[in-house]
Design a protein around this motif. Structure first.
Motif, short mmCIF file in Angstrom:
data_model
loop_
_atom_site.label_atom_id
_atom_site.label_comp_id
_atom_site.label_asym_id
_atom_site.label_seq_id
_atom_site.Cartn_x
_atom_site.Cartn_y
_atom_site.Cartn_z
N ARG A 90 0.83 -1.20 0.00
CA ARG A 90 0.00 0.00 0.00
C ARG A 90 0.87 1.26 0.00
N SER A 139 -5.42 6.63 4.63
CA SER A 139 -4.40 6.16 5.57
C SER A 139 -3.32 7.23 5.71
N GLN A 164 -0.57 6.89 7.19
CA GLN A 164 0.75 6.31 6.98
C GLN A 164 1.11 6.34 5.51
N SER A 215 -7.48 11.66 6.45
CA SER A 215 -6.85 10.94 7.56
C SER A 215 -6.11 11.96 8.42
N PRO A 230 -11.66 6.97 9.78
CA PRO A 230 -10.23 7.30 9.94
C PRO A 230 -9.95 8.16 11.17
N GLU A 252 -10.13 -1.78 7.59
CA GLU A 252 -8.73 -1.45 7.90
C GLU A 252 -8.26 -2.10 9.22
N LYS A 276 -4.28 -4.20 11.21
CA LYS A 276 -3.52 -3.51 12.26
C LYS A 276 -2.57 -4.52 12.93
#
Ligand code: S3P
Length: 442
Positions: free
Chosen positions: A136, A177, A179, A203, A325, A352, A356
């Protein structure tokens, strides 16, 4: 040293008592990672006040030190100095970069390292991190010319990166996301043209705020700030960063007080960045008795105190869409909260959670069901029927910090004495959690 007074992972948790008093939760994990990373590639010194002294940021600091950044020890002192090496100054490390349990460390470092021309890096992590998808990040970075290799076509660590001259690109991310977004923004700093990231919904925006403060040429536009443009060329300059308390850590005490009869607590100095306050929207739906006090802005981030008291009449809630998010890390503790609400709560659009530190939909369902919870696991969420009470059980964090802390609160409100295996997982984000639990419970 990480304050970890609880090396014994199997913990007995007696039930009963109420949560009373004031608490200052440790620094925000997301902001702590970013302050270390931006400090490391800035010119000059960055001072970080209130950094989270937990395993995840310590992993980030260790990796950055191996590449030449001078970072003072992260201990309970919580004020540290980072001597930056400049935008292109990271050196090829002699060792493998071990990201431990931290997805944020690995994903943000991938963004940072793909543009470090002609240098080679190898990144790995613990058993959990080696199972988490990295494509991703690798895929959007490849659109800029980045090269990330590893198992399953670069999806799983160990990963290797060979730094390239990157190109600016327009990249739409398929999931909201932070990240992924932050990895692209880090790569964009050394590309040869402007990069634009477009998110499907917003996010957390700590990277954008901090990049602006460090002097990057960043522009935010579009509805809810979903379009972020970085034009390379500007140098970053060391800053003083003040890290607020982590709302994700505060959420355990918010819910603990809301569901435990007689409770009355104030959580001080909590970060209230609007991209993180989804839990406030949910406690509004639940009818939790709370107030936000002393709301102020510190070093570019909104901060306040949260006063919560017990309320016997909590209502079921629904979470879906763009709010997810903003509370993605709070789903385990909100699942526990739903057990004490009148009616059926729905947590949707939560797929999501499956990628994790553990598959949190599966793990929280499995663990709370041992205590008698009525939870149905769906493909992308949970349906939770409120019940009268939970009963003690032999529980297991399954190595996930947020599950460990949720089960701790569940054990206090349940009837009887529970045990929690692998309770030390809490140290990943909240090293003093078990001490704070004993101090607040009366
Ligand atoms: C984080 C972003 C979130 C969150 C994680 C920290 C960050 O992950 O779950 O704990 O600091 O950017 P995603 O960006 O993958 O949703």
């Amino acid at each position: 040293m990480i304050p970890n007074d609880h090396p014994e992972p199997l913990k007995k948790v007696r039930s009963g008592g109420k949560f009373i008093g004031n608490i200052v939760v440790p620094g925000d994990k997301s902001i702590s990672h970013r302050a270390l990373i931006f400090g490391a590639i800035a010119d000059g010194e960055t001072i970080i006040q209130g950094i989270l002294p937990a395993e995840d940021p310590i992993s980030t600091a260790k990796c950055l030190r191996l590449m030449g950044a001078e970072i003072s020890p992260i201990d309970s002192n919580q004020i540290i100095s980072v001597k930056g090496v400049g935008l292109d100054g990271l050196k090829e490390p002699e060792e493998i970069l071990d990201c431990g349990n931290s997805g944020t460390t690995m994903r943000l470092l991938l963004g940072l390292l793909v543009g470090c021309k002609n240098r080679h890096f190898i990144l790995t992590g613990d058993e959990s991190l080696k199972k988490r998808p990295m494509k991703r990040v690798g895929k959007p970075l490849s659109l800029m010319g980045g090269k990330v290799n590893g198992r399953a076509s670069g999806n799983f660590a160990p990963l290797s990166v060979y730094g390239q001259q990157l190109h600016g690109a327009v990249i739409g991310t398929p999931v909201a996301s932070a990240q992924v977004k932050s990895a692209i923004l880090l790569a964009a700093l050394t590309a040869d043209g402007t990069t634009k990231v477009i998110e499907p919904s917003s996010s957390r925006d700590h990277s954008e705020r901090m990049l602006k403060a460090f002097g990057a040429d960043i522009e935010i536009s579009g509805e809810f700030g979903r379009h972020i443009c970085i034009t390379p060329g500007a140098r970053l300059t060391g800053q003083k960063v003040v890290v607020p308390g982590d709302i994700s850590s505060a959420s355990f005490w918010i819910i603990a007080a809301a569901i435990t009869p007689g409770s009355d607590i104030t959580i001080q100095n909590v970060g209230l960045n609007p991209t993180r306050t989804g839990i406030i929207e949910v406690i509004n739906q639940m009818g939790v008795s709370y107030e936000l006090i002393n709301v102020r802005t510190i070093a570019g981030e909104p901060v306040g105190d949260i006063h919560v008291t017990y309320n016997s009449k909590l209502k079921a809630f629904k979470i879906d869409g763009d709010v997810m998010p903003k509370l993605v890390d709070e789903v385990p503790i909100l699942t526990l909260a739903a057990c004490f609400c009148d009616g059926v709560s729905h947590i949707n659009d939560a797929s999501e959670l499956r990628i994790k530190e553990t598959d949190r939909l599966k793990v929280i369902t499995r663990q709370l069901k041992k205590m008698g919870a009525n939870i149905i696991e769906n493909q992308d969420g949970l349906t939770i029927q409120g019940i009268e009470k939970l009963t003690a059980a032999e529980l297991d964090s399954e190595t996930d910090h947020r599950i460990a802390m949720t089960l701790a609160i569940a054990s206090v409100v349940a009837k009887g004495e529970s045990t929690i295996a692998r309770s030390n997982a809490a140290a990943v984000s909240y090293p003093t959690f078990w001490d704070d639990l004993e101090r607040l419970r009366q």
